[in-house]
Design an enzyme around this catalytic site. Structure first.
Site, mmCIF file in Angstrom:
data_model
loop_
_atom_site.group_PDB
_atom_site.id
_atom_site.type_symbol
_atom_site.label_atom_id
_atom_site.label_comp_id
_atom_site.label_asym_id
_atom_site.label_seq_id
_atom_site.Cartn_x
_atom_site.Cartn_y
_atom_site.Cartn_z
ATOM 1 C CG ASP A 1 -1.979 7.693 0.687
ATOM 2 O OD1 ASP A 1 -1.298 8.718 0.740
ATOM 3 O OD2 ASP A 1 -2.781 7.444 -0.243
ATOM 4 C CE LYS B 1 -5.064 -1.181 -1.146
ATOM 5 N NZ LYS B 1 -3.810 -0.689 -0.555
ATOM 6 C CG ASP C 1 -1.738 1.191 1.378
ATOM 7 O OD1 ASP C 1 -2.261 1.652 0.341
ATOM 8 O OD2 ASP C 1 -1.872 1.714 2.501
ATOM 9 C CG ASP D 1 -1.988 2.495 6.388
ATOM 10 O OD1 ASP D 1 -2.408 2.019 5.312
ATOM 11 O OD2 ASP D 1 -2.284 3.634 6.781
#
EC number: 3.1.3.18
Lengths: 306, 306
Positions: free
Chosen positions: B33, B227, B31, B252
């Site tokens: 961010d 996702k 991922d 995260d």
């Protein structure tokens, strides 16, 4: 018995059932948008119908999920359309939000952040609370920059969300931060109507749209104070002292008006002059059935005067 | 056995499990961010960690729910932060939206209304579709006037909703009308992240906020293409031909990244450098447990080089 119920419930308005309705009911609760008016346009035959009901000694009460106006501002709208209605005959979801805080002894030193219209701020003020946000935050913008922190007031203890045609990212972030970061912050929805007749020609996204947005960012569910929650009914009953079985809720929305009436134990009359049409009413997926339905409230007047 | 699982699952990253992870995995899905950067700020130690993994022959792929950028624009962002990543190593939810339409043979004579960023419009164009809306509708306002009809394009056959810091009532009404009134109109959500690190210092309402708003006004649920939906995995696998058991998803967010990895059959590594902290991870209400967790991806580098 199941068959019995489906044939007796949800009848079209007729001379027979309108007479029995008027015999058994002392108080009519009217929704406004889609029943009395669409946007700023009065629906045909409303004034003479209300006048006739008043002349029969019926109590008239207006219960609206429209939170953009206060009770006072709604009374003005009625007057401007030529209908005499007093402030204390009007129950709005903006008033409900303020009353919810009052009943729950919300500390007056805490503030209330508002995503919604002037009506909510006015009702909060009348109830002795300090509102923030509302229309004036409609012009604010955000700075998505490194090292720039979006600040929010840590003394906000409640966020009230209602219909807001001036929704923007500033308000979404402000409300979200209050709910997520201010310990114990309450999330109040004036109502969750998906759409509403903000103009006469079409529907527009309703408070349910703004409320869902804040649910989406906070992953929290609100307390709903407007219809179909029966929170307002307590105030209404204190004022009028009429049993709910002697009341008829008249509205254009199944999931707010008719459900509200049913939840409170009132009789229910659906009018097709707003967001619900006959095919939605009769669709097998719809499980909310009013006692009676008709095109518009003036059908009551016309049936009795034909 | 229940106890067994809870002790073996969700281990902190250690020299032992990092070695076993690197032995068993050929491809790392990252991922962006909260993992690679926060806003426009690179997270400490990212470049050397990615470099080390590449030098070990690991395939690196970047799978982001951020729809505001296209694959090309994301590659530029990597390059501007000093990391060499090519366009075909990047899978964005904006690309996923365009691919969803392509796979489902969306007619190219129909249009796509976009509530979201330039990235969605660019991916639509690259896939041969005509997009409407997006950033340019951020300045438009509505007229709530009698006899004024808000018009929408009847040839819109899909509405794509992603993160939109320029959300306004115009876009909400436009998207709502298309979904409610255009026969067969598809409602696509790039993703439903509640929040995201749009800036380095704090979280902001994510696409989940805008998507929920449209759910609220249309009372429809979207197809989610980002996702945790595994829709993108098909494209990824076609390109790289690596079994998912040989992949590790690093992210995260529990409800997008880790769930995505688990849904696809990948190993999962949660980093605490974004929206999830250790207490959320270990809260009894959380049922999404990664295989391994650590503070940030550079812990992999540091463990192996200490």
């Amino acid at each position: 018995m199941g068959d019995d119920r489906s044939t007796t419930a949800c009848q079209p308005l007729s001379l027979i059932n309108v007479r029995s309705l008027l015999d058994s009911v002392d108080c009519f609760l009217f929704d406004c948008d889609g029943v009395i008016w669409k946007g700023d346009t009065l629906i045909d035959g409303v004034p003479q119908t209300l006048e006739m009901l008043r002349s029969m000694g019926k109590k008239l009460v207006f219960v609206t999920n429209n939170s953009t106006k206060s009770r006072r501002q709604n009374a003005h709208k009625f007057q401007s359309l030529g209908i005499a209605v007093t402030e204390d005959e009007i129950f709005t979801s903006s008033y409900a939000a303020a009353m919810y805080l009052k009943v729950n002894e919300f500390p007056t030193e805490k503030k209330v952040y508002v995503i919604g219209g002037e009506g909510i701020l006015e009702e909060l003020k009348l109830a002795g609370f300090t509102g923030l946000g509302g229309p004036e935050d409609g012009k604010k913008t955000v700075q998505l920059k490194t090292n720039t922190l979006f600040e929010h007031d840590k003394s906000v203890g409640a966020v009230v969300v209602g219909l807001d045609p001036h929704l923007n990212y500033y308000k979404l972030q402000y409300g979200t931060l209050c709910i997520r970061e201010n310990q114990g912050c309450i999330f109040i929805a004036t109502n969750r109507d998906a759409t509403g007749n903000l103009t006469d020609l079409q529907e527009w996204p309703g408070a349910g749209c703004m409320v869902a947005a804040i649910c989406g960012s906070t992953q929290r569910e609100p307390v709903v104070v407007g219809k179909p929650s029966t929170f307002l009914m307590d105030f209404l009953q204190k004022q009028y002292n009429i049993p709910t079985a002697k009341m008829c809720m008249v509205g254009d929305r199944l999931d707010t008006d008719i459900l509200f009436g049913q939840n409170a134990g009132c009789k229910t009359l659906l009018v097709l002059s707003g967001v619900t049409n006959q095919s939605t009413l009769q669709d097998p997926s719809n499980h909310i059935k009013p006692d009676i339905y008709t095109n518009q409230i003036s059908d009551i007047f016309n049936l009795l005067n034909s």
